[in-house]
Design a protein around this motif. Structure first.
Motif, short mmCIF file in Angstrom:
data_model
loop_
_atom_site.label_atom_id
_atom_site.label_comp_id
_atom_site.label_asym_id
_atom_site.label_seq_id
_atom_site.Cartn_x
_atom_site.Cartn_y
_atom_site.Cartn_z
N VAL A 300 28.82 92.09 -46.69
CA VAL A 300 28.63 91.07 -45.65
C VAL A 300 29.52 89.86 -45.97
O VAL A 300 30.14 89.28 -45.08
N ALA A 301 29.60 89.53 -47.27
CA ALA A 301 30.41 88.37 -47.67
C ALA A 301 31.88 88.56 -47.29
O ALA A 301 32.51 87.64 -46.77
N ILE A 302 32.42 89.74 -47.49
CA ILE A 302 33.86 89.92 -47.21
C ILE A 302 34.13 90.14 -45.72
O ILE A 302 35.29 90.24 -45.31
N GLY A 303 33.08 90.22 -44.92
CA GLY A 303 33.30 90.24 -43.48
C GLY A 303 32.87 91.49 -42.75
O GLY A 303 33.31 91.71 -41.62
N PRO A 399 23.94 87.12 -48.20
CA PRO A 399 24.91 87.48 -49.25
C PRO A 399 24.76 86.65 -50.53
O PRO A 399 24.93 87.18 -51.62
N VAL A 400 24.40 85.38 -50.40
CA VAL A 400 24.32 84.53 -51.60
C VAL A 400 23.21 85.02 -52.52
O VAL A 400 23.42 85.23 -53.72
N ASN B 53 30.60 78.95 -52.46
CA ASN B 53 29.83 79.62 -51.40
C ASN B 53 29.88 78.84 -50.10
O ASN B 53 29.95 79.42 -49.01
N LEU B 58 29.48 81.33 -47.00
CA LEU B 58 28.35 82.19 -47.37
C LEU B 58 27.06 81.38 -47.38
O LEU B 58 25.97 81.93 -47.34
N ASP B 59 27.18 80.08 -47.44
CA ASP B 59 26.03 79.19 -47.48
C ASP B 59 26.35 78.00 -46.56
O ASP B 59 27.53 77.76 -46.25
N ILE B 82 30.69 85.63 -40.10
CA ILE B 82 31.11 86.88 -40.75
C ILE B 82 32.52 87.25 -40.26
O ILE B 82 33.41 87.60 -41.04
N ARG B 85 35.08 84.89 -41.75
CA ARG B 85 35.39 85.24 -43.15
C ARG B 85 36.34 86.43 -43.19
O ARG B 85 37.28 86.46 -43.99
N PHE B 91 38.01 87.11 -50.80
CA PHE B 91 37.08 86.87 -51.91
C PHE B 91 37.43 87.75 -53.11
O PHE B 91 37.69 88.95 -52.96
#
Lengths: 405, 236
Positions: A300-303, A399-400, B53, B58-59, B82, B85, B91
């Motif tokens: 999810v973090a990378i998209g 994601p965090v 983050n 992400l936050d 999303i 990003r 990342f």
């Protein structure tokens, strides 16, 4: 398409986990199919023993006969009545009978028995009589010979070629007595029937009991035995109030109640089985989500959109569930077939309890495809509902927090 | 196009705001220009990862705004964030995080698959990236067959595959031995110099700090120092 490929690869990244999930589903399907097949097989066997081998699915009597089963309450059975019964759709055969209680005697023994006058060919078509002959041959109309059920023959110590005497009360109080040679022995699954039935031809029975053209019942075979009530209703309309039409469920309420009670017990057993399966599958899903929490957060973090991730998890689950179900169904076929060919047989006290209900304590499985399909679908639906859990977790993933070690 | 890629306006991130508020980040005001090679340093608990983050979307900050290439990402919905990003931020995580069932190449091009890029486009980009990270011969290896340093280089390739505005790297050398760390830093340094790719690291690693051309020190969630290091190796 690449999602499908990735899902397939993901399935096999932890072979043990996938194998455990598939095994849970696999055994669930086998047990569930076996339970269901056993349930249906037992009831089919019971109905076959008691209903299709003797009582028939539907019977026609003169109104009031069932409450007072004596010859005087018999009906005139002629070609007209015969053709009116056969004209009803779903009726595939009809066998008129003259049934009464009488005494059977040999030189050394006397016993009460059920005397049944039949047309052997028509009876064979309706209840498969000839297939039940285990010794000697089947009687033919007017041959003045009888067939005894095995249990009765044993008690009378009578064999093929021996002479037996029948004594009883005929139509309108006439005295009846006759001498007959034993021509064959028949075997019934139901111990109750096996211990008391005597067959002679309808012609000879009518002569013995002075009951010309009389029949006490007409036993009917159906094209769709699953719903005898429908045919009973159609016959009622066709024949009118002069006759009483009874399905086997009405004639044998004890058997019907027994089936219903056992069927409900089986449903509870299956319910418990489904619950165990659910916990098994859910446990592996929980394990998977814990193992992959970090990775899912990273995706999810990378998209990667959550909808795509949900689809990925759903495809993985569907493939696992489908695989387990398909393997389970395939493996259950020989198991069910084996127990169909070599049914479980109970002995001792349990067997005698069943015999009290009038059928042997033999439990074959049913090989009806319906059981494989329906149980496969039920387990699959359980699996698919449970696989909503990973989807839910993905939808709520942060994601965090997921990537915190 | 603006020269400033990352622009934070007095951002704060508070935990337990209703009970005993703990400021993980307090009033951080930061500009990072395109092509910078910046290290975010500070003791444990100083807020480095939280700031990363926040910048990475992400936050969300409790106060302030974050502009990435002119877009205020604090106003974006989670779905749009999303997507943002995916197209704008690369990342690199401390523990590589490659998908074990995919090859190095498949891992790196995963982002491009998510972006819907064609096979030809992906092929060209992968060839270029694997050449840059010096792992052309390992493209078809699975992560389990690669060393830690090689895996982290693949992670860098994955971060760069989408041609992001900048790359966020959270302790990228923490799990690497000296040689692998040095190798990785050489690659990132080269990418920064030759392709003007913006890197922002959070790190404890002196080797990374030594290579950085700007060092921001966080203490208790606030910027304590912000130093531009004179780069003697830069081409004139």
């Amino acid at each position: 398409m690449w999602l499908l490929g990735l899902a397939w690869k993901n399935m096999w990244r932890n072979k043990t986990r996938t194998a455990i999930t598939m095994a849970a589903i696999f055994f669930a399907v086998i047990l569930s199919v076996l339970t269901s097949s056993l349930k249906d097989g037992i009831f089919d066997n019971l109905i076959k023993n008691v209903v299709s081998f003797y009582t028939g699915y539907v019977q026609v009597h003169k109104a009031g006969y069932w409450d007072e089963q004596v010859l005087d309450n018999g009906m005139k059975y002629d070609k007209s009545l015969d053709s009116r019964i056969l004209a009803v759709s779903q009726v595939t055969g009809v066998s008129p009978r003259l049934e009464t209680f009488g005494l059977i005697a040999t030189d050394i023994n006397t016993k009460g028995c059920m005397v049944v006058g039949i047309d052997p060919d028509r009876e064979d078509k309706v209840t498969g009589l000839k297939s039940k002959v285990t010794k000697g041959t089947c009687i033919v109309p007017g041959d003045k010979k009888v067939m005894l059920s095995e249990g009765l023959a044993l008690r009378m110590k009578a064999g093929i070629g021996d002479t037996v005497y029948l004594i009883g009360q005929g139509y309108h109080g006439a005295t009846s007595a006759g001498k007959f040679e034993v021509k064959g022995l028949v075997r019934f699954g139901s111990p109750e029937l096996n211990n008391q039935l005597l067959y002679l031809s309808l012609e000879d029975a009518r002569e013995l009991y002075s009951a010309e053209d009389l029949a006490t019942s007409a036993v009917i075979s159906l094209s769709n035995p699953g719903n005898p009530g429908l045919t009973a209703d159609a016959l009622k309309q066709q024949l009118g109030n002069e006759y009483e039409i009874m399905s086997w469920e009405a004639m044998l309420p004890d058997v019907k109640q027994h089936i219903e009670t056992d069927s409900n017990s089986m449903k509870y057993i299956q319910g418990i089985l489904y619950m165990l399966v659910s916990f098994g599958i859910f446990g592996t899903l929980l394990m998977m989500m814990v193992e992959r929490k970090y990775e899912l957060g990273m995706l999810v973090a990378i998209g990667m959109k959550k909808s795509r991730l949900c689809a990925l998890m759903a495809i993985e689950s569907v493939l696992t569930v489908l695989g387990g179900c398909a393997l389970g169904i395939l493996a259950s076929i020989p198991v069910v077939y084996y127990f169909n060919q070599k049914p479980l047989r109970l002995g001792g006290e349990i067997a005698s309890i069943y015999e009290r209900f009038g059928f042997e304590a033999v439990f074959p499985t049913s090989i009806s495809p319906d059981n494989f399909i329906s149980q496969g679908i039920i387990v699959m639906v359980i699996g698919l509902i449970l696989s909503m859990y990973p989807v839910y977790k993905v939808l709520t993933i942060d994601p965090v927090t997921s990537m915190k070690r | 196009m603006s020269d400033i890629v990352i622009d934070t306006h007095n951002i704060s991130r508070v935990y337990n705001p209703t009970t005993i508020p703990i400021y993980a980040i307090r009033n951080v005001h930061l500009h990072i220009k395109r092509g910078e090679f910046t290290a975010l340093v500070g003791p444990s608990g100083s807020g480095k990862t939280t700031l990363l983050n926040l910048i990475g979307g992400l936050d969300k900050p409790d106060e302030g705004q974050i502009f990435i290439n002119g877009t205020d990402i604090t106003t974006l919905s989670p779905g749009k964030l999303i997507d943002f990003r995916l197209h704008n931020i690369g990342f690199v995580f401390q523990s590589f995080n490659l998908i074990p069932v995919l090859t190095a190449r498949e891992n790196a091009e995963f982002i491009m698959l998510l972006q819907g890029k064609s096979k030809a486009e992906r092929g060209t980009r992968m060839k270029q990236l694997f050449n840059q990270i010096d792992l052309e011969d390992k493209m078809d290896s699975r992560p389990g067959e690669l060393s830690g340093g090689q895996q982290q280089r693949v992670a860098v390739a994955r971060a760069l595959a989408s041609k992001p505005q900048f790359v966020l790297a959270d302790e990228p050398t923490a799990n690497l031995d000296s040689k692998s760390a040095s190798n990785l830093l050489d690659i990132m340094d080269k990418l920064n110099r030759e392709e003007n790719i913006t890197f922002l690291f959070s790190t404890h690693d002196q080797r990374v700090i030594d290579r950085a051309r700007r060092v921001i020190t966080l203490v208790d969630g606030q910027v304590a120092t912000d130093t531009n290091v004179i780069d003697t190796s830069a081409p004139h």
